[in-house]
Design a protein around this motif. Structure first.
Motif, PDB file in Angstrom:
ATOM      1  N   TYR A  90       1.116 -38.709  56.387  1.00 19.35           N
ATOM      2  CA  TYR A  90       1.597 -37.747  55.399  1.00 19.35           C
ATOM      3  C   TYR A  90       1.839 -36.379  56.039  1.00 19.35           C
ATOM      4  O   TYR A  90       2.898 -35.783  55.883  1.00 19.35           O
ATOM      5  N   PHE A  91       0.829 -35.878  56.765  1.00 15.80           N
ATOM      6  CA  PHE A  91       0.963 -34.554  57.379  1.00 15.80           C
ATOM      7  C   PHE A  91       2.080 -34.526  58.422  1.00 15.80           C
ATOM      8  O   PHE A  91       2.808 -33.541  58.533  1.00 15.80           O
ATOM      9  N   ALA A  92       2.247 -35.610  59.182  1.00 18.29           N
ATOM     10  CA  ALA A  92       3.323 -35.664  60.184  1.00 18.29           C
ATOM     11  C   ALA A  92       4.698 -35.602  59.521  1.00 18.29           C
ATOM     12  O   ALA A  92       5.633 -35.015  60.063  1.00 18.29           O
ATOM     13  N   ALA A  93       4.822 -36.186  58.331  1.00 15.40           N
ATOM     14  CA  ALA A  93       6.116 -36.241  57.651  1.00 15.40           C
ATOM     15  C   ALA A  93       6.415 -35.013  56.799  1.00 15.40           C
ATOM     16  O   ALA A  93       7.565 -34.607  56.681  1.00 15.40           O
ATOM     17  N   TYR A  94       5.390 -34.432  56.193  1.00 16.19           N
ATOM     18  CA  TYR A  94       5.630 -33.400  55.177  1.00 16.19           C
ATOM     19  C   TYR A  94       5.078 -32.022  55.501  1.00 16.19           C
ATOM     20  O   TYR A  94       5.266 -31.094  54.727  1.00 16.19           O
ATOM     21  N   VAL A  95       4.392 -31.867  56.628  1.00 16.46           N
ATOM     22  CA  VAL A  95       3.786 -30.580  56.959  1.00 16.46           C
ATOM     23  C   VAL A  95       4.269 -30.126  58.332  1.00 16.46           C
ATOM     24  O   VAL A  95       4.392 -30.927  59.254  1.00 16.46           O
ATOM     25  N   ALA A  96       4.559 -28.836  58.433  1.00 13.23           N
ATOM     26  CA  ALA A  96       4.956 -28.226  59.708  1.00 13.23           C
ATOM     27  C   ALA A  96       4.048 -27.032  59.956  1.00 13.23           C
ATOM     28  O   ALA A  96       3.234 -26.666  59.109  1.00 13.23           O
ATOM     29  N   LYS A  97       4.171 -26.418  61.105  1.00 16.48           N
ATOM     30  CA  LYS A  97       3.452 -25.172  61.393  1.00 16.48           C
ATOM     31  C   LYS A  97       4.480 -24.078  61.615  1.00 16.48           C
ATOM     32  O   LYS A  97       5.516 -24.302  62.231  1.00 16.48           O
ATOM     33  N   CYS A  98       4.173 -22.884  61.096  1.00 18.12           N
ATOM     34  CA  CYS A  98       5.045 -21.728  61.301  1.00 18.12           C
ATOM     35  C   CYS A  98       5.192 -21.491  62.803  1.00 18.12           C
ATOM     36  O   CYS A  98       4.203 -21.492  63.534  1.00 18.12           O
ATOM     37  N   HIS A  99       6.407 -21.263  63.253  1.00 18.58           N
ATOM     38  CA  HIS A  99       6.616 -21.048  64.690  1.00 18.58           C
ATOM     39  C   HIS A  99       6.151 -19.668  65.144  1.00 18.58           C
ATOM     40  O   HIS A  99       6.062 -19.408  66.323  1.00 18.58           O
ATOM     41  N   GLY A 116       5.764 -14.498  56.553  1.00 21.47           N
ATOM     42  CA  GLY A 116       7.099 -14.254  56.025  1.00 21.47           C
ATOM     43  C   GLY A 116       8.231 -14.564  56.984  1.00 21.47           C
ATOM     44  O   GLY A 116       9.390 -14.305  56.683  1.00 21.47           O
ATOM     45  N   THR A 117       7.909 -15.127  58.134  1.00 21.30           N
ATOM     46  CA  THR A 117       8.930 -15.414  59.130  1.00 21.30           C
ATOM     47  C   THR A 117       9.847 -16.534  58.667  1.00 21.30           C
ATOM     48  O   THR A 117       9.389 -17.567  58.194  1.00 21.30           O
ATOM     49  N   LYS A 118      11.146 -16.322  58.814  1.00 16.66           N
ATOM     50  CA  LYS A 118      12.117 -17.369  58.498  1.00 16.66           C
ATOM     51  C   LYS A 118      11.959 -18.488  59.512  1.00 16.66           C
ATOM     52  O   LYS A 118      11.860 -18.257  60.709  1.00 16.66           O
ATOM     53  N   GLN A 119      11.935 -19.709  59.014  1.00 10.82           N
ATOM     54  CA  GLN A 119      11.772 -20.877  59.863  1.00 10.82           C
ATOM     55  C   GLN A 119      13.147 -21.441  60.181  1.00 10.82           C
ATOM     56  O   GLN A 119      13.793 -22.025  59.327  1.00 10.82           O
ATOM     57  N   ASN A 120      13.608 -21.252  61.411  1.00  2.73           N
ATOM     58  CA  ASN A 120      14.933 -21.723  61.809  1.00  2.73           C
ATOM     59  C   ASN A 120      14.969 -23.227  61.994  1.00  2.73           C
ATOM     60  O   ASN A 120      15.939 -23.877  61.686  1.00  2.73           O
ATOM     61  N   SER A 121      13.901 -23.771  62.529  1.00  5.64           N
ATOM     62  CA  SER A 121      13.807 -25.214  62.683  1.00  5.64           C
ATOM     63  C   SER A 121      12.372 -25.607  62.431  1.00  5.64           C
ATOM     64  O   SER A 121      11.456 -24.850  62.691  1.00  5.64           O
ATOM     65  N   HIS A 122      12.174 -26.791  61.919  1.00  2.17           N
ATOM     66  CA  HIS A 122      10.837 -27.246  61.585  1.00  2.17           C
ATOM     67  C   HIS A 122      10.396 -28.327  62.553  1.00  2.17           C
ATOM     68  O   HIS A 122      11.178 -29.143  62.996  1.00  2.17           O
ATOM     69  N   PHE A 123       9.124 -28.302  62.864  1.00  2.99           N
ATOM     70  CA  PHE A 123       8.532 -29.301  63.725  1.00  2.99           C
ATOM     71  C   PHE A 123       7.388 -29.928  62.960  1.00  2.99           C
ATOM     72  O   PHE A 123       6.726 -29.275  62.196  1.00  2.99           O
ATOM     73  N   SER A 124       7.147 -31.199  63.176  1.00  6.91           N
ATOM     74  CA  SER A 124       6.035 -31.830  62.485  1.00  6.91           C
ATOM     75  C   SER A 124       4.725 -31.235  62.984  1.00  6.91           C
ATOM     76  O   SER A 124       4.652 -30.717  64.085  1.00  6.91           O
ATOM     77  N   LEU A 125       3.706 -31.327  62.163  1.00  3.83           N
ATOM     78  CA  LEU A 125       2.398 -30.807  62.527  1.00  3.83           C
ATOM     79  C   LEU A 125       1.903 -31.461  63.799  1.00  3.83           C
ATOM     80  O   LEU A 125       1.402 -30.804  64.689  1.00  3.83           O
ATOM     81  N   GLU A 126       2.081 -32.772  63.896  1.00  2.00           N
ATOM     82  CA  GLU A 126       1.619 -33.512  65.057  1.00  2.00           C
ATOM     83  C   GLU A 126       2.274 -32.999  66.333  1.00  2.00           C
ATOM     84  O   GLU A 126       1.632 -32.755  67.330  1.00  2.00           O
ATOM     85  N   LYS A 127       3.582 -32.787  66.294  1.00  2.00           N
ATOM     86  CA  LYS A 127       4.311 -32.313  67.484  1.00  2.00           C
ATOM     87  C   LYS A 127       3.957 -30.870  67.821  1.00  2.00           C
ATOM     88  O   LYS A 127       3.893 -30.508  68.974  1.00  2.00           O
ATOM     89  N   SER A 128       3.716 -30.027  66.801  1.00  2.00           N
ATOM     90  CA  SER A 128       3.441 -28.624  67.071  1.00  2.00           C
ATOM     91  C   SER A 128       2.043 -28.411  67.602  1.00  2.00           C
ATOM     92  O   SER A 128       1.746 -27.402  68.206  1.00  2.00           O
ATOM     93  N   VAL A 129       1.136 -29.374  67.420  1.00  2.00           N
ATOM     94  CA  VAL A 129      -0.227 -29.259  67.911  1.00  2.00           C
ATOM     95  C   VAL A 129      -0.322 -29.629  69.385  1.00  2.00           C
ATOM     96  O   VAL A 129      -1.123 -29.104  70.122  1.00  2.00           O
ATOM     97  N   GLU A 130       0.566 -30.523  69.815  1.00  2.00           N
ATOM     98  CA  GLU A 130       0.518 -31.020  71.204  1.00  2.00           C
ATOM     99  C   GLU A 130       0.715 -29.920  72.218  1.00  2.00           C
ATOM    100  O   GLU A 130       1.289 -28.933  72.026  1.00  2.00           O
TER     101      GLU A 130
END
Length: 130
Positions: A90-99, A116-130
């Motif tokens: 679920y978190f990998a599919a529906y949650v990201a981390k602010c860049h 408040g930062t605009k998110q230009n592209s989203h990364f999954s939580l799993e990928k952003s933690v690595e």
């Protein structure tokens, strides 16, 4: 005057440019990428405190609890121990981390609820933690 813009439109454009300048400066300050005066540092810290208050009162994503039953999760949980929900999937599919500030957020959000930062592209939580 810029072609096709009236005075009010130019004033609005100026205000938007000042806001963008302020956001960029704030992000550089928080990232430690700029030398600043004590006043700018103080203002940035106040913004950060307000951002945290906004986050606490908003619908920020809480990755420490199961989104289905609200049971507390272990950091490496794949499934919820109470209801069996597939939390990692679920978190990998529906949650990201602010860049900018790494706050967990809904993947479809365009702006971070904390900084408040605009998110230009989203990364999954799993990928952003690595």
């Amino acid at each position: 005057m810029e072609q096709g813009l009236n005075t009010n439109e130019l004033k609005e454009k100026r205000l938007n440019l000042l806001v963008a300048l302020g956001e960029e400066t704030h992000n550089l300050i928080r990232g430690g990428n700029i030398t600043i005066s004590d006043k700018l540092k103080s203002l940035s810290e106040e913004i950060k405190k307000v951002d945290i208050q906004i986050s606490k009162s908003s619908n920020a994503v809480d990755i420490s609890c199961c989104p289905q039953c609200r049971e507390a999760l272990q950091a490496d949980a794949v499934f919820c121990s109470k209801c069996g929900f597939a939390v990692k999937e679920y978190f990998a599919a529906y949650v990201a981390k602010c860049h900018c500030c790494s706050t967990p957020m809904k993947a479809e959000q365009n702006y971070c609820v904390v900084c408040g930062t605009k998110q230009n592209s989203h990364f999954s939580l799993e990928k952003s933690v690595e």
